[in-house]
Design a protein around this motif. Structure first.
Motif, PDB file in Angstrom:
ATOM      1  N   HIS A   1      50.091  49.770  36.967  1.00  0.00           N
ATOM      2  CA  HIS A   1      49.024  50.655  36.494  1.00  0.00           C
ATOM      3  C   HIS A   1      49.403  51.183  35.118  1.00  0.00           C
ATOM      4  N   CYS A   2      48.426  51.240  34.218  1.00  0.00           N
ATOM      5  CA  CYS A   2      48.729  51.659  32.849  1.00  0.00           C
ATOM      6  C   CYS A   2      47.465  52.106  32.139  1.00  0.00           C
ATOM      7  N   GLY A   3      47.648  52.688  30.954  1.00  0.00           N
ATOM      8  CA  GLY A   3      46.536  52.948  30.054  1.00  0.00           C
ATOM      9  C   GLY A   3      45.628  54.073  30.490  1.00  0.00           C
ATOM     10  N   VAL A   4      44.345  53.794  30.563  1.00  0.00           N
ATOM     11  CA  VAL A   4      43.340  54.803  30.876  1.00  0.00           C
ATOM     12  C   VAL A   4      42.589  54.392  32.134  1.00  0.00           C
ATOM     13  N   ASN A   5      41.930  55.377  32.731  1.00  0.00           N
ATOM     14  CA  ASN A   5      41.115  55.172  33.918  1.00  0.00           C
ATOM     15  C   ASN A   5      39.758  55.834  33.723  1.00  0.00           C
ATOM     16  N   PRO A   6      38.646  55.099  33.903  1.00  0.00           N
ATOM     17  CA  PRO A   6      38.574  53.715  34.383  1.00  0.00           C
ATOM     18  C   PRO A   6      38.745  52.711  33.251  1.00  0.00           C
ATOM     19  N   GLY A   7      38.939  51.464  33.642  1.00  0.00           N
ATOM     20  CA  GLY A   7      39.026  50.378  32.678  1.00  0.00           C
ATOM     21  C   GLY A   7      40.391  50.288  32.041  1.00  0.00           C
ATOM     22  N   GLY A   8      40.418  50.164  30.728  1.00  0.00           N
ATOM     23  CA  GLY A   8      41.656  50.062  29.983  1.00  0.00           C
ATOM     24  C   GLY A   8      42.341  48.721  30.169  1.00  0.00           C
ATOM     25  N   ALA A   9      43.544  48.643  29.607  1.00  0.00           N
ATOM     26  CA  ALA A   9      44.266  47.373  29.576  1.00  0.00           C
ATOM     27  C   ALA A   9      44.647  46.869  30.959  1.00  0.00           C
TER      28      ALA A   9
ATOM     29  N   GLY B   1      42.786  47.481  33.699  1.00  0.00           N
ATOM     30  CA  GLY B   1      41.613  47.379  34.564  1.00  0.00           C
ATOM     31  C   GLY B   1      41.612  48.392  35.678  1.00  0.00           C
ATOM     32  N   GLU B   2      41.866  49.646  35.329  1.00  0.00           N
ATOM     33  CA  GLU B   2      41.956  50.689  36.350  1.00  0.00           C
ATOM     34  C   GLU B   2      40.583  51.036  36.942  1.00  0.00           C
ATOM     35  N   PRO B   3      40.610  51.517  38.194  1.00  0.00           N
ATOM     36  CA  PRO B   3      41.790  51.943  38.969  1.00  0.00           C
ATOM     37  C   PRO B   3      42.460  50.836  39.767  1.00  0.00           C
ATOM     38  N   ILE B   4      42.075  49.576  39.558  1.00  0.00           N
ATOM     39  CA  ILE B   4      42.655  48.495  40.350  1.00  0.00           C
ATOM     40  C   ILE B   4      44.052  48.136  39.882  1.00  0.00           C
ATOM     41  N   GLY B   5      44.270  48.053  38.556  1.00  0.00           N
ATOM     42  CA  GLY B   5      45.563  47.668  38.028  1.00  0.00           C
ATOM     43  C   GLY B   5      45.706  46.160  37.939  1.00  0.00           C
ATOM     44  N   ILE B   6      46.831  45.725  37.391  1.00  0.00           N
ATOM     45  CA  ILE B   6      47.156  44.298  37.319  1.00  0.00           C
ATOM     46  C   ILE B   6      48.104  43.994  38.466  1.00  0.00           C
ATOM     47  N   GLY B   7      47.650  43.222  39.419  1.00  0.00           N
ATOM     48  CA  GLY B   7      48.479  43.003  40.588  1.00  0.00           C
ATOM     49  C   GLY B   7      48.152  41.744  41.339  1.00  0.00           C
ATOM     50  N   ALA B   8      48.934  41.480  42.336  1.00  0.00           N
ATOM     51  CA  ALA B   8      48.752  40.351  43.239  1.00  0.00           C
ATOM     52  C   ALA B   8      49.437  40.686  44.549  1.00  0.00           C
TER      53      ALA B   8
ATOM     54  N   ASP C   1      48.514  33.918  39.372  1.00  0.00           N
ATOM     55  CA  ASP C   1      47.426  34.863  39.605  1.00  0.00           C
ATOM     56  C   ASP C   1      47.716  36.227  38.981  1.00  0.00           C
ATOM     57  N   ALA C   2      48.559  36.280  37.961  1.00  0.00           N
ATOM     58  CA  ALA C   2      48.939  37.570  37.395  1.00  0.00           C
ATOM     59  C   ALA C   2      47.752  38.322  36.837  1.00  0.00           C
ATOM     60  N   ASN C   3      46.739  37.603  36.337  1.00  0.00           N
ATOM     61  CA  ASN C   3      45.598  38.265  35.731  1.00  0.00           C
ATOM     62  C   ASN C   3      44.389  38.347  36.652  1.00  0.00           C
ATOM     63  N   LYS C   4      44.544  37.850  37.873  1.00  0.00           N
ATOM     64  CA  LYS C   4      43.419  37.912  38.787  1.00  0.00           C
ATOM     65  C   LYS C   4      43.311  39.309  39.381  1.00  0.00           C
ATOM     66  N   PRO C   5      42.095  39.773  39.649  1.00  0.00           N
ATOM     67  CA  PRO C   5      41.917  41.127  40.197  1.00  0.00           C
ATOM     68  C   PRO C   5      42.199  41.155  41.677  1.00  0.00           C
ATOM     69  N   GLU C   6      43.435  40.766  42.078  1.00  0.00           N
ATOM     70  CA  GLU C   6      43.806  40.765  43.483  1.00  0.00           C
ATOM     71  C   GLU C   6      44.735  41.927  43.794  1.00  0.00           C
ATOM     72  N   SER C   7      44.542  43.000  43.070  1.00  0.00           N
ATOM     73  CA  SER C   7      45.316  44.195  43.311  1.00  0.00           C
ATOM     74  C   SER C   7      44.603  45.047  44.340  1.00  0.00           C
ATOM     75  N   LYS C   8      45.169  46.207  44.629  1.00  0.00           N
ATOM     76  CA  LYS C   8      44.520  47.082  45.579  1.00  0.00           C
ATOM     77  C   LYS C   8      43.417  47.864  44.889  1.00  0.00           C
ATOM     78  N   PRO C   9      42.278  48.051  45.516  1.00  0.00           N
ATOM     79  CA  PRO C   9      41.286  48.964  44.975  1.00  0.00           C
ATOM     80  C   PRO C   9      41.681  50.397  45.353  1.00  0.00           C
ATOM     81  N   VAL C  10      41.721  51.287  44.405  1.00  0.00           N
ATOM     82  CA  VAL C  10      42.101  52.670  44.668  1.00  0.00           C
ATOM     83  C   VAL C  10      40.983  53.575  44.218  1.00  0.00           C
ATOM     84  N   ILE C  11      40.546  54.447  45.095  1.00  0.00           N
ATOM     85  CA  ILE C  11      39.513  55.409  44.730  1.00  0.00           C
ATOM     86  C   ILE C  11      40.193  56.677  44.296  1.00  0.00           C
ATOM     87  N   LYS C  12      40.108  56.986  43.025  1.00  0.00           N
ATOM     88  CA  LYS C  12      40.727  58.200  42.503  1.00  0.00           C
ATOM     89  C   LYS C  12      39.781  59.359  42.663  1.00  0.00           C
ATOM     90  N   SER C  13      40.299  60.492  43.108  1.00  0.00           N
ATOM     91  CA  SER C  13      39.441  61.658  43.305  1.00  0.00           C
ATOM     92  C   SER C  13      39.719  62.714  42.251  1.00  0.00           C
TER      93      SER C  13
END
Length: 339
Positions: free
Chosen positions: A191-199, A201-208, A327-339
């Protein structure tokens, strides 16, 4: 659908009772594990959780988080999780055999409680031109199916800047291991940058994510490792389960300023917790609120050791190998709902 193919798109008498609950779900006769000595690495810090049965983890090493938020921090820890973190031995204790147990419980009033700790030190970083390795050997809660809905065990790191700014995700977050709902999968996420979106892709992040090798994630202990290599160009970060690559992110995948935010602060601190509910669990349960009345309390996340090593640099960076995790750039990270 098999669990392995599901994509994430879309821890006295009281002490004795705690020990009885805490061993639920951990392999019978589990033995203490010494912190390993991987060749070429220098141990900087570690804890193998030696201590009296029923005692809390070392205050010299760990802070215990309590309640539903940091003071002045986002409610429900920013992830919509519902548990109340406590320092009660029923939620957090050593077993006297070299393990830390974090155990979610449900009270008579329906309130869920659990445990969350973070290292006192927040200066874990890769030396210039060298490498950083952060690792834990963990048995996830041994519960699956409807009884597991809402369980969210994690081993992760936050940038030291978070302790002063509380600005997420700019401070940086390495999710070294996350899993949810008893699924046979371990996620590794940046997770990095800004939320939502950013480098990132928050709040999902870059993950697998990857199924645990050899046996299911919930069936036995597995080793989860994060490595940050500053001896190559571009620099890279990698996530592993039992030595198998989960995810990889390279310096050239992110804007230069974002990479500096991640890598040029004081360092990182480590966290261990078992949350209940939250956005990740909600989505992975098919957009249904968790935990449910069927969710079974008392299953522990059991930790053998946590350790941090570094490897000194040679004084000269080498060109990184061109391969990246497929799959480093695939959106297969966890979806997180930020409150």
């Amino acid at each position: 659908m098999q669990i392995k193919n599901i994509s994430s798109r879309a821890t006295t008498i009281v002490a004795a009772c705690a020990l009885g609950v805490g061993f639920a779900g951990f392999a019978t006769g589990a033995q203490a594990i010494d912190i390993p000595s991987p060749p070429g690495w220098q141990l900087q810090w570690g804890d193998n959780f030696n201590g009296a049965a029923g005692s809390l983890p070392s205050a010299a090493n760990w802070r215990i988080d309590t309640g539903h938020a940091y003071p002045s921090g986002p409610v429900n820890w920013g992830t919509s999780e519902i548990e109340n973190y406590t320092s009660d031995p029923n939620n957090l204790h050593l077993d006297g055999k070299g393990h830390l147990l974090i155990t979610p419980q449900r009270g008579a009033n329906g309130e869920w409680t659990s445990g969350r700790i973070e290292t006192v030190r927040d200066d874990f970083t890769a030396p210039n031109g060298g490498m950083l390795r952060m690792e834990a050997r963990i048995q996830m809660p041994d519960v699956t199916g409807p009884s597991a809905l809402g369980y969210w065990p994690a081993f992760w790191a936050l940038g030291s800047n978070f302790r002063s700014s509380m600005v997420w995700p700019k401070a940086g977050e390495f999710d070294i291991m996350e899993s949810v709902n008893g699924l046979d999968a371990a996620w590794g996420i940046l997770h990095c940058g800004v939320n939502p979106g950013g480098a990132c892709g928050e709040p999902i992040g870059i993950g697998a994510r990857l199924p645990c090798p050899h046996e299911a994630c919930t069936a036995g202990p597995h080793t989860f490792t994060f490595e940050w290599d500053r001896g190559v160009t571009p620099e890279r970060m990698r996530w592993f389960v039992d030595g198998q690559l989960i995810n990889q992110v390279a310096e050239n995948q992110l804007p230069a300023e974002t990479w500096r935010e991640l890598t040029e602060q004081r360092g990182y601190f480590l966290l261990l917790d078992v949350a209940m509910g939250g956005g990740f669990s909600f989505v992975m349960a098919g957009w249904k609120p968790t935990p449910t009345p069927e969710t079974e309390p008392g299953h522990s996340m059991t930790v053998d050791y946590v350790a941090v090593w570094t490897r000194p640099g040679s004084g000269k960076k080498v060109q990184a190998q061109p391969e990246m995790a497929a799959d480093a750039n695939k959106p297969e990270s966890k979806p997180v709902i930020k409150s």
